[in-house]
Design a protein around this motif. Sequence first.
Motif, short mmCIF file in Angstrom:
data_model
loop_
_atom_site.label_atom_id
_atom_site.label_comp_id
_atom_site.label_asym_id
_atom_site.label_seq_id
_atom_site.Cartn_x
_atom_site.Cartn_y
_atom_site.Cartn_z
N GLY A 176 -23.20 24.68 10.35
CA GLY A 176 -22.77 23.28 10.71
C GLY A 176 -23.75 22.18 11.37
N ASP A 177 -23.41 21.52 12.21
CA ASP A 177 -24.61 20.48 12.52
C ASP A 177 -25.39 21.13 13.74
OD1 ASP A 177 -23.48 18.79 10.78
OD2 ASP A 177 -22.66 17.11 12.02
N ASP A 178 -25.40 22.54 13.88
CA ASP A 178 -26.49 23.00 14.78
C ASP A 178 -27.85 22.91 13.77
OD1 ASP A 178 -24.91 22.92 16.82
OD2 ASP A 178 -25.20 25.18 17.43
N THR A 224 -16.54 23.46 11.77
CA THR A 224 -17.63 23.85 12.62
C THR A 224 -17.93 23.10 14.08
OG1 THR A 224 -19.32 22.44 11.50
CG2 THR A 224 -19.10 24.67 10.77
N HIS A 225 -17.00 21.78 13.92
CA HIS A 225 -17.00 21.02 15.14
C HIS A 225 -16.00 19.96 14.57
CE1 HIS A 225 -20.31 19.10 12.87
NE2 HIS A 225 -20.09 17.95 13.43
N HIS A 226 -15.73 18.77 15.94
CA HIS A 226 -14.90 17.76 15.63
C HIS A 226 -14.98 16.45 14.82
CE1 HIS A 226 -16.93 16.15 18.99
NE2 HIS A 226 -16.39 15.13 18.79
N HIS A 227 -16.41 16.27 14.57
CA HIS A 227 -16.91 15.11 13.88
C HIS A 227 -16.09 14.74 12.39
CE1 HIS A 227 -20.73 14.92 16.11
NE2 HIS A 227 -19.99 14.54 16.86
N GLY A 228 -15.98 13.58 12.30
CA GLY A 228 -15.12 12.91 11.29
C GLY A 228 -15.83 13.48 10.00
N ASP A 229 -16.89 13.41 9.73
CA ASP A 229 -17.32 13.86 8.48
C ASP A 229 -17.17 15.34 8.21
OD1 ASP A 229 -19.30 14.25 10.34
OD2 ASP A 229 -21.01 14.26 8.73
N HIS A 230 -16.52 16.20 9.16
CA HIS A 230 -16.47 17.73 9.09
C HIS A 230 -15.00 18.17 9.04
CE1 HIS A 230 -20.65 18.91 9.51
NE2 HIS A 230 -20.77 17.61 9.90
N VAL A 231 -14.23 17.13 9.85
CA VAL A 231 -12.57 17.51 9.90
C VAL A 231 -11.64 16.41 9.00
CG1 VAL A 231 -12.95 18.50 12.12
CG2 VAL A 231 -12.38 16.26 11.86
N ALA A 287 -17.99 8.40 15.42
CA ALA A 287 -19.55 8.16 15.07
C ALA A 287 -20.30 9.43 14.66
CB ALA A 287 -20.32 7.85 16.26
N GLY A 288 -19.75 10.75 14.63
CA GLY A 288 -20.47 11.84 14.14
C GLY A 288 -20.53 11.59 12.60
N ALA A 289 -19.93 10.86 12.00
CA ALA A 289 -20.06 10.34 10.58
C ALA A 289 -21.29 9.64 10.43
CB ALA A 289 -18.93 9.79 10.13
N ASP A 290 -21.94 9.27 11.34
CA ASP A 290 -23.27 8.37 11.10
C ASP A 290 -24.32 9.19 10.72
OD1 ASP A 290 -24.20 9.22 13.46
OD2 ASP A 290 -24.14 7.34 14.55
N HIS A 291 -24.20 10.45 10.65
CA HIS A 291 -25.37 11.36 10.51
C HIS A 291 -25.31 11.75 8.97
CE1 HIS A 291 -23.08 14.06 12.98
NE2 HIS A 291 -22.94 14.57 11.87
N HIS A 292 -24.42 11.30 8.15
CA HIS A 292 -24.51 11.62 6.73
C HIS A 292 -24.97 10.40 6.08
CE1 HIS A 292 -21.07 9.66 5.05
NE2 HIS A 292 -20.55 9.61 6.22
N ALA A 306 -24.69 21.87 22.02
CA ALA A 306 -25.94 21.57 21.12
C ALA A 306 -25.77 20.21 20.45
CB ALA A 306 -26.64 22.69 20.14
N HIS A 307 -25.16 20.27 19.36
CA HIS A 307 -24.82 18.99 18.54
C HIS A 307 -23.48 18.57 19.55
CE1 HIS A 307 -24.32 16.34 15.33
NE2 HIS A 307 -23.00 16.81 15.05
N THR A 308 -22.61 19.08 19.75
CA THR A 308 -21.35 19.01 20.65
C THR A 308 -20.91 20.14 21.56
OG1 THR A 308 -19.70 20.02 19.07
CG2 THR A 308 -20.33 17.79 18.72
ZN LIG Z 1 -21.44 16.16 13.47
#
Ligand SMILES: [Zn+2]
Length: 340
Positions: A230-232, A109-116, A36-41, A211-213
């Motif tokens: 990152g998403d901070d 920067t963190h584990h979300h799908g749109d970053h890893v 769901a981390g991807a839902d912020h792009h 913060a974000h995660t």
């Molecule tokens: Zn994220």
Amino acid sequence: MKRTTLAAVLVLVAIFSRTAAGAQASPAPKPSPTPAGADHHDRQPADVFRVKPLSGGVYALYGRGGNIGFFVGPDAVLVVDSQFKDIAPGIVAEIKKVSDKPIKFLLNTHHHGDHVGGNEVFRQFAMIVAHDNVRKRMLASPADILRDYPARVEAAKKAGNEQAVKALSEQIEWAKKVKVEEIPALIMTFDSELRIHIGDETIQVWHLPPAHTDGDSVVYFEKAKVLHMGDDLFHKVIPFIDIAGGGSVKGYLAALDKVVARVPGDAVVIPGHGEVTDVAGIKAFRQYIADLLDAAQKARAAGKSKEDFVKDVDLPAYKDYQGYKDRFKANAGSAYDEAK
Ligand SMILES: [Zn+2]
């Protein structure tokens, strides 16, 4: 087979990102642990692969997921975040247009799908490094999906969102089948800070308060005076705050204050989402979080229920931010939970 499975899930993350708004309109909006981390792009594919040179050999690369940063040193290239697997080869090609030096390091920067999501491509040639919790959460994602997604499928069914039902169901199927060794998690982790030295540049990596995660790191290129947040940092974009992923609304204030105290006022700042900005951009985002918490605290003091607060709350100053319609109410609910 392994590749096909992972490719499928990462494409699904992308599909899910387009359906998440619909899914979250259902009565049980629960942030998912990983994809769901991807839902912020929200960026459209037309913008994929826009490269912006900054200072000191650092570049921003905009794409479909979280913004990428990369540094070109005399004998190596270091990349921050990898977006999605399907576009990772294109990202590598864009970097190769700037430098033919080997890409030796990838920081997540963190584990979300749109970053890893592109890790599977990068791990063929780069050392992938991130905070301990990033690895833990990546490896835990199948179990988290199996725990949380059946309820989300039901909610999406109730909301009549067939695309979300399909995407979520396919992720459940992926989670049932995937083997731990197929997850492109990092092999080198750290617990608080790390420095990488390339040429005369020192790349500092700081883990921040939740913060974000709970695995957020920012990357500071000391000589270039460029900071990747990152998403901070969501710049002029309403954030996704992954409470289930260990994030915290109040924690954002602590994290942002720490960063602002450590970087020079004239640093150039790459946000996780949004355009490249500066320290004033970090402060503006901090103000959004502070205003949100302030509204939640006032509502609590007035005896308002969470349900009524989320229904009524509005912060007109941020209405122009991308994602206000999709994510503001979820932010407000989280702020209410933490406001005491
Ligand atoms: Zn994220």
